[in-house]
Write a protein that holds these residues in place. Structure first.
Motif, PDB file in Angstrom:
ATOM      1  N   VAL A  56       0.849  -1.182   0.000  1.00 41.07           N
ATOM      2  CA  VAL A  56       0.000   0.000   0.000  1.00 41.07           C
ATOM      3  C   VAL A  56       0.886   1.234   0.000  1.00 41.07           C
ATOM      4  N   ASN A  57       0.628   2.152  -0.909  1.00 45.94           N
ATOM      5  CA  ASN A  57       1.394   3.387  -0.966  1.00 45.94           C
ATOM      6  C   ASN A  57       0.790   4.369   0.035  1.00 45.94           C
ATOM      7  N   PRO A  58       1.502   4.657   1.146  1.00 50.35           N
ATOM      8  CA  PRO A  58       0.901   5.494   2.189  1.00 50.35           C
ATOM      9  C   PRO A  58       0.643   6.928   1.725  1.00 50.35           C
ATOM     10  N   GLN A  59       1.362   7.423   0.700  1.00 49.68           N
ATOM     11  CA  GLN A  59       1.143   8.786   0.222  1.00 49.68           C
ATOM     12  C   GLN A  59      -0.230   8.942  -0.434  1.00 49.68           C
ATOM     13  N   GLU A  60      -0.763   7.869  -0.930  1.00 53.20           N
ATOM     14  CA  GLU A  60      -2.041   7.963  -1.621  1.00 53.20           C
ATOM     15  C   GLU A  60      -3.205   8.100  -0.640  1.00 53.20           C
ATOM     16  N   GLY A  61      -3.053   7.548   0.573  1.00 59.09           N
ATOM     17  CA  GLY A  61      -4.096   7.659   1.575  1.00 59.09           C
ATOM     18  C   GLY A  61      -5.272   6.730   1.347  1.00 59.09           C
ATOM     19  N   CYS A  62      -5.102   5.724   0.501  1.00 60.13           N
ATOM     20  CA  CYS A  62      -6.172   4.780   0.218  1.00 60.13           C
ATOM     21  C   CYS A  62      -5.630   3.362   0.398  1.00 60.13           C
ATOM     22  N   ASP A  63      -6.516   2.423   0.598  1.00 53.91           N
ATOM     23  CA  ASP A  63      -6.118   1.029   0.771  1.00 53.91           C
ATOM     24  C   ASP A  63      -6.767   0.163  -0.315  1.00 53.91           C
ATOM     25  N   PRO A  64      -6.034  -0.829  -0.830  1.00 51.56           N
ATOM     26  CA  PRO A  64      -6.598  -1.714  -1.859  1.00 51.56           C
ATOM     27  C   PRO A  64      -7.509  -2.775  -1.246  1.00 51.56           C
ATOM     28  N   ASN A  65      -8.133  -3.543  -2.123  1.00 50.75           N
ATOM     29  CA  ASN A  65      -8.948  -4.709  -1.764  1.00 50.75           C
ATOM     30  C   ASN A  65     -10.172  -4.401  -0.929  1.00 50.75           C
ATOM     31  N   LYS A  66     -10.748  -3.238  -1.111  1.00 48.68           N
ATOM     32  CA  LYS A  66     -11.997  -2.949  -0.408  1.00 48.68           C
ATOM     33  C   LYS A  66     -13.194  -3.476  -1.188  1.00 48.68           C
ATOM     34  N   ALA A  67     -13.000  -3.784  -2.453  1.00 44.23           N
ATOM     35  CA  ALA A  67     -14.076  -4.330  -3.281  1.00 44.23           C
ATOM     36  C   ALA A  67     -13.447  -5.151  -4.399  1.00 44.23           C
ATOM     37  N   PRO A  68     -14.156  -6.154  -4.909  1.00 43.21           N
ATOM     38  CA  PRO A  68     -13.624  -6.911  -6.041  1.00 43.21           C
ATOM     39  C   PRO A  68     -13.736  -6.090  -7.330  1.00 43.21           C
ATOM     40  N   GLY A  69     -12.895  -6.363  -8.298  1.00 43.75           N
ATOM     41  CA  GLY A  69     -12.965  -5.676  -9.592  1.00 43.75           C
ATOM     42  C   GLY A  69     -12.498  -4.240  -9.512  1.00 43.75           C
ATOM     43  N   LYS A  70     -12.952  -3.421 -10.456  1.00 45.55           N
ATOM     44  CA  LYS A  70     -12.560  -2.015 -10.506  1.00 45.55           C
ATOM     45  C   LYS A  70     -13.393  -1.197  -9.533  1.00 45.55           C
ATOM     46  N   TYR A  71     -12.732  -0.256  -8.811  1.00 43.78           N
ATOM     47  CA  TYR A  71     -13.487   0.632  -7.942  1.00 43.78           C
ATOM     48  C   TYR A  71     -12.696   1.908  -7.670  1.00 43.78           C
ATOM     49  N   ILE A  72     -13.409   2.906  -7.164  1.00 35.46           N
ATOM     50  CA  ILE A  72     -12.821   4.213  -6.836  1.00 35.46           C
ATOM     51  C   ILE A  72     -12.982   4.414  -5.343  1.00 35.46           C
ATOM     52  N   GLU A  73     -11.902   4.884  -4.684  1.00 34.03           N
ATOM     53  CA  GLU A  73     -11.997   5.229  -3.270  1.00 34.03           C
ATOM     54  C   GLU A  73     -11.695   6.706  -3.123  1.00 34.03           C
ATOM     55  N   LEU A  74     -12.547   7.392  -2.357  1.00 32.93           N
ATOM     56  CA  LEU A  74     -12.325   8.814  -2.082  1.00 32.93           C
ATOM     57  C   LEU A  74     -11.878   8.958  -0.636  1.00 32.93           C
ATOM     58  N   LEU A 112     -11.509  11.774   1.844  1.00 33.75           N
ATOM     59  CA  LEU A 112     -11.862  13.186   2.024  1.00 33.75           C
ATOM     60  C   LEU A 112     -10.818  13.923   2.863  1.00 33.75           C
ATOM     61  N   THR A 113     -10.269  13.250   3.871  1.00 36.31           N
ATOM     62  CA  THR A 113      -9.258  13.886   4.722  1.00 36.31           C
ATOM     63  C   THR A 113      -8.002  14.215   3.918  1.00 36.31           C
ATOM     64  N   GLY A 114      -7.542  13.254   3.132  1.00 36.59           N
ATOM     65  CA  GLY A 114      -6.334  13.470   2.322  1.00 36.59           C
ATOM     66  C   GLY A 114      -6.623  14.129   0.985  1.00 36.59           C
ATOM     67  N   GLN A 115      -7.894  14.367   0.674  1.00 39.36           N
ATOM     68  CA  GLN A 115      -8.343  14.948  -0.587  1.00 39.36           C
ATOM     69  C   GLN A 115      -7.726  14.226  -1.791  1.00 39.36           C
ATOM     70  N   ARG A 116      -7.876  12.873  -1.772  1.00 42.14           N
ATOM     71  CA  ARG A 116      -7.353  12.039  -2.865  1.00 42.14           C
ATOM     72  C   ARG A 116      -8.448  11.108  -3.365  1.00 42.14           C
ATOM     73  N   MET A 117      -8.458  10.897  -4.674  1.00 42.95           N
ATOM     74  CA  MET A 117      -9.299   9.882  -5.296  1.00 42.95           C
ATOM     75  C   MET A 117      -8.355   8.829  -5.847  1.00 42.95           C
ATOM     76  N   CYS A 118      -8.530   7.571  -5.414  1.00 42.82           N
ATOM     77  CA  CYS A 118      -7.660   6.481  -5.852  1.00 42.82           C
ATOM     78  C   CYS A 118      -8.453   5.508  -6.718  1.00 42.82           C
ATOM     79  N   LEU A 119      -7.842   5.076  -7.798  1.00 44.70           N
ATOM     80  CA  LEU A 119      -8.444   4.099  -8.699  1.00 44.70           C
ATOM     81  C   LEU A 119      -7.761   2.751  -8.481  1.00 44.70           C
ATOM     82  N   TYR A 120      -8.559   1.703  -8.299  1.00 48.02           N
ATOM     83  CA  TYR A 120      -8.022   0.361  -8.080  1.00 48.02           C
ATOM     84  C   TYR A 120      -8.683  -0.620  -9.020  1.00 48.02           C
ATOM     85  N   GLU A 121      -7.955  -1.643  -9.351  1.00 51.97           N
ATOM     86  CA  GLU A 121      -8.497  -2.790 -10.056  1.00 51.97           C
ATOM     87  C   GLU A 121      -8.189  -3.982  -9.166  1.00 51.97           C
TER      88      GLU A 121
END
Length: 194
Positions: free
Chosen positions: A154-172, A174-183
């Motif tokens: 997990v890249n801590p600079q991004e402020g998001c964590d992978p594997n929260k959902a199967p397939g493609k998803y977007i995590e927002l 709000l605290t870090g003001q980042r939108m992360c795209l995961y597959e």
């Protein structure tokens, strides 16, 4: 009946005929013996160390009566066994494989486990073969594919964590003001958002 109602007749003679059924109870005598033998079994399943006792009602659901050479036989139906394994057993056996560590520190953020997948089609054949034996008490070892746990960084600079959902998803975040795209567990990209 219509004539009787219109003319006030109280007694109506209804024509009838006797039909011989396609199957008589004596035709099913052999199938009954075969079904009772299957239902008299004590069956347990072993799926990668998970022990499951099969209820008599479930074994009854697996049985269908088939015609072979003009005679009726009680046989195990592979499709019914597949439904049972899919709906009642797979969820107890299947496990995901995931662990996560932080890229910078190497700290484990999500402890993983080795995964397991019930191989249903292989297990159907094993069940049918095991129940063809004369044993009245049977433990059937199902086929389970095991997978070693994988580790996702997990890249801590991004402020998001992978594997929260199967397939493609977007995590927002709000605290870090980042939108992360995961597959799945793979980081694709991130953007600053407000």
């Amino acid at each position: 009946i219509t004539f009787a109602i219109q003319n006030g007749t109280e007694t109506v003679a209804v024509p009838n005929s006797v039909q011989k059924p396609d199957v008589m109870i004596e035709d099913l005598a052999e199938a009954k013996i075969e079904a009772e033998a299957l239902l008299g079994r004590s069956v347990s399943l072993d799926a990668n160390g998970t022990k499951i006792t099969v209820a008599k009602s479930d074994i009854g659901d697996w049985i269908s009566v088939q015609t072979i050479d003009g005679k009726y036989h009680a046989k195990l139906d592979p499709e019914k066994i597949k439904t049972y394994l899919s709906e009642k057993i797979a969820s107890k056996v299947n496990k995901k494989t995931v662990a996560a560590i932080k890229e910078a520190s190497g700290e484990v953020t999500k402890a993983g486990q080795d995964g397991a997948t019930l191989l249903i089609d292989d297990s159907i054949g094993i069940i049918i073969k095991a129940l063809a034996s004369a044993d009245t008490k049977t433990t059937i070892k199902l086929t389970v594919e095991t997978k070693n746990k994988s580790t996702i960084v997990v890249n801590p600079q991004e402020g998001c964590d992978p594997n929260k959902a199967p397939g493609k998803y977007i995590e927002l975040n709000l605290t870090g003001q980042r939108m992360c795209l995961y597959e799945g567990g793979t980081f694709v990209n991130s953007f600053r958002v407000s």
